[in-house]
Design a protein around this motif. Structure first.
Motif, PDB file in Angstrom:
ATOM      1  N   PHE B  14      23.365  10.311  22.943  1.00  0.00           N
ATOM      2  CA  PHE B  14      23.909   9.199  23.727  1.00  0.00           C
ATOM      3  C   PHE B  14      23.840   7.900  22.936  1.00  0.00           C
ATOM      4  O   PHE B  14      24.834   7.164  22.834  1.00  0.00           O
ATOM      5  CB  PHE B  14      23.135   9.060  25.043  1.00  0.00           C
ATOM      6  N   PHE B  15      22.659   7.617  22.334  1.00  0.00           N
ATOM      7  CA  PHE B  15      22.528   6.352  21.620  1.00  0.00           C
ATOM      8  C   PHE B  15      23.365   6.355  20.338  1.00  0.00           C
ATOM      9  O   PHE B  15      23.959   5.335  19.979  1.00  0.00           O
ATOM     10  CB  PHE B  15      21.065   6.052  21.314  1.00  0.00           C
ATOM     11  N   PHE B  17      26.170   7.866  20.010  1.00  0.00           N
ATOM     12  CA  PHE B  17      27.544   7.648  20.480  1.00  0.00           C
ATOM     13  C   PHE B  17      27.773   6.166  20.789  1.00  0.00           C
ATOM     14  O   PHE B  17      28.804   5.588  20.411  1.00  0.00           O
ATOM     15  CB  PHE B  17      27.814   8.509  21.720  1.00  0.00           C
ATOM     16  N   ALA B  18      26.790   5.543  21.474  1.00  0.00           N
ATOM     17  CA  ALA B  18      26.928   4.115  21.782  1.00  0.00           C
ATOM     18  C   ALA B  18      27.057   3.303  20.496  1.00  0.00           C
ATOM     19  O   ALA B  18      27.879   2.382  20.413  1.00  0.00           O
ATOM     20  CB  ALA B  18      25.721   3.646  22.595  1.00  0.00           C
ATOM     21  N   LEU B  21      30.554   3.799  19.093  1.00  0.00           N
ATOM     22  CA  LEU B  21      31.544   3.094  19.898  1.00  0.00           C
ATOM     23  C   LEU B  21      31.473   1.594  19.612  1.00  0.00           C
ATOM     24  O   LEU B  21      32.509   0.915  19.511  1.00  0.00           O
ATOM     25  CB  LEU B  21      31.299   3.382  21.384  1.00  0.00           C
ATOM     26  N   GLY B  22      30.230   1.076  19.465  1.00  0.00           N
ATOM     27  CA  GLY B  22      30.076  -0.335  19.121  1.00  0.00           C
ATOM     28  C   GLY B  22      30.718  -0.659  17.790  1.00  0.00           C
ATOM     29  O   GLY B  22      31.320  -1.718  17.604  1.00  0.00           O
ATOM     30  N   ARG B  25      34.327  -1.057  18.763  1.00  0.00           N
ATOM     31  CA  ARG B  25      34.742  -2.074  19.731  1.00  0.00           C
ATOM     32  C   ARG B  25      34.393  -3.497  19.307  1.00  0.00           C
ATOM     33  O   ARG B  25      35.118  -4.438  19.638  1.00  0.00           O
ATOM     34  CB  ARG B  25      34.072  -1.800  21.089  1.00  0.00           C
ATOM     35  N   PHE B  26      33.262  -3.701  18.644  1.00  0.00           N
ATOM     36  CA  PHE B  26      32.820  -5.062  18.350  1.00  0.00           C
ATOM     37  C   PHE B  26      33.753  -5.726  17.331  1.00  0.00           C
ATOM     38  O   PHE B  26      34.328  -5.058  16.478  1.00  0.00           O
ATOM     39  CB  PHE B  26      31.378  -5.063  17.856  1.00  0.00           C
ATOM     40  N   PRO B  27      33.867  -7.061  17.402  1.00  0.00           N
ATOM     41  CA  PRO B  27      34.932  -7.733  16.653  1.00  0.00           C
ATOM     42  C   PRO B  27      34.678  -7.973  15.160  1.00  0.00           C
ATOM     43  O   PRO B  27      35.627  -7.963  14.398  1.00  0.00           O
ATOM     44  CB  PRO B  27      35.087  -9.066  17.385  1.00  0.00           C
ATOM     45  N   ASN B  31      28.439  -8.130  14.229  1.00  0.00           N
ATOM     46  CA  ASN B  31      28.196  -7.473  15.516  1.00  0.00           C
ATOM     47  C   ASN B  31      28.184  -5.963  15.365  1.00  0.00           C
ATOM     48  O   ASN B  31      27.411  -5.266  16.016  1.00  0.00           O
ATOM     49  CB  ASN B  31      29.273  -7.874  16.515  1.00  0.00           C
ATOM     50  N   LEU B  33      27.231  -4.315  12.756  1.00  0.00           N
ATOM     51  CA  LEU B  33      25.939  -3.936  12.179  1.00  0.00           C
ATOM     52  C   LEU B  33      24.873  -3.864  13.253  1.00  0.00           C
ATOM     53  O   LEU B  33      24.014  -2.992  13.235  1.00  0.00           O
ATOM     54  CB  LEU B  33      25.523  -4.956  11.122  1.00  0.00           C
ATOM     55  N   GLN B  34      24.922  -4.820  14.197  1.00  0.00           N
ATOM     56  CA  GLN B  34      23.942  -4.799  15.286  1.00  0.00           C
ATOM     57  C   GLN B  34      23.995  -3.470  16.014  1.00  0.00           C
ATOM     58  O   GLN B  34      22.967  -2.819  16.219  1.00  0.00           O
ATOM     59  CB  GLN B  34      24.265  -5.900  16.302  1.00  0.00           C
ATOM     60  N   ALA B  35      25.222  -3.062  16.405  1.00  0.00           N
ATOM     61  CA  ALA B  35      25.360  -1.818  17.160  1.00  0.00           C
ATOM     62  C   ALA B  35      24.907  -0.640  16.315  1.00  0.00           C
ATOM     63  O   ALA B  35      24.119   0.197  16.759  1.00  0.00           O
ATOM     64  CB  ALA B  35      26.805  -1.638  17.602  1.00  0.00           C
ATOM     65  N   CYS B  39      21.257   1.274  17.533  1.00  0.00           N
ATOM     66  CA  CYS B  39      21.472   2.514  18.279  1.00  0.00           C
ATOM     67  C   CYS B  39      21.327   3.729  17.386  1.00  0.00           C
ATOM     68  O   CYS B  39      20.715   4.713  17.771  1.00  0.00           O
ATOM     69  CB  CYS B  39      22.849   2.505  18.928  1.00  0.00           C
TER      70      CYS B  39
END
Lengths: 162, 114
Positions: B14-15, B17-18, B21-22, B25-27, B31, B33-35, B39
């Motif tokens: 799950f993490f 995958f998140a 996805l980040g 999706r992130f711009p 951001n 790198l954060q995702a 995760c």
């Protein structure tokens, strides 16, 4: 010289644990690889590593682990929430905070801890300032940012490393 | 496989995958790198813990635990290196960003000059 020998032993033990074999070729390969690593990168090893074995520092290290792990879990739910939210609630930017930690290794751990915790990512560390990419800026005041991002780790890391 | 192993694997997936996805999706790169660092670090750690539970206490588990330590040390370091490198190479922050103190200080140059 003693420092290099200690580094060599640590690396060789890690190698042996990873290969999980005491056959002569494996041991010799480990000796060669560890020796090359020590000769090339010895300067990058923190000089004060022996000091960290003090029981009081080890105790605070153990106290720090659950604190750190809780922050990591929180940060993951935070990112997952922002990723799955249809409108992506982010207010990103790079802020500058100040740290009062002195030693290099303490600052390294602070920077890595900040990266793994909610919404923050260390971009650079210059003298005693850290530049941090923050995914959801809730304050534009440097003092407030320092309090929010840095201080929850500093009080533990100071006891462990400084 | 025991239920506990399946639960740990599911949390890890799950993490991960998140995180992926980040990454989509992130711009901007910061951001993303954060995702990906947060995760994917925890997701991979949970998968490795599932390995530890599944195989019990032997050399495979020991290697998995060593990998957990390596991931915890290297993943934030790599993220820091990528973020610093991108900023110095001139990759801009997303236009919706609030502020960029790093650029205001010319990537720390003014700080070290003082």
């Amino acid at each position: 010289m003693l420092k290099k020998l200690l580094e060599f032993l640590i690396l060789w033990i890690i190698w042996t644990l990873l290969t999980w074999s005491l056959a002569l070729p494996d041991i010799l390969a480990g000796v060669v690889v560890s020796a090359i690593a020590v000769l090339l990168f010895s300067d990058l090893f923190p000089a004060e590593i022996g000091r960290l074995l003090h029981p009081r520092r080890l105790f605070w290290g153990l106290v720090y682990l659950p604190v750190f792990f809780w922050q990591v879990v929180k940060s993951n739910f935070d990112v997952a929430y922002r990723v799955f939210h249809p409108t992506m609630p982010i207010r990103p930017g790079i802020v500058k905070v100040r740290t009062s930690l002195r030693s290099e290794i303490a600052r390294t751990f602070l920077a890595n801890s900040i990266t793994l915790t909610p919404g923050t990512l260390t971009v650079d560390c210059v003298d005693d300032h850290l530049y941090i990419h923050w995914i959801n800026i809730i304050s534009e005041d440097p003092e407030e940012e320092t309090r929010l991002i840095v201080e929850k780790f500093e009080k533990y890391l100071r006891k462990i490393f400084d | 496989m025991s239920n506990l192993v399946i639960i740990f694997l599911s949390i890890g997936l799950f993490f991960n995958f998140a995180g992926c996805l980040g990454l989509i999706r992130f711009p901007d790169i910061y951001n993303r790198l954060q995702a990906s660092t947060k995760c994917v670090t925890l997701g991979t750690i949970f998968i490795l813990l599932a390995v530890v539970i599944h195989f019990g206490w032997n050399s495979i588990s020991l290697k998995a635990i060593l990998c957990v330590v390596f991931i915890l040390l290297t993943s934030p370091t790599a993220a820091h290196a990528i973020a610093r490198g991108s900023h110095r190479a001139g990759f801009p922050l997303w236009e919706g960003s609030i502020m960029d103190r790093y650029r205001e200080d010319q990537e720390g140059e003014t700080e070290s000059a003082n």
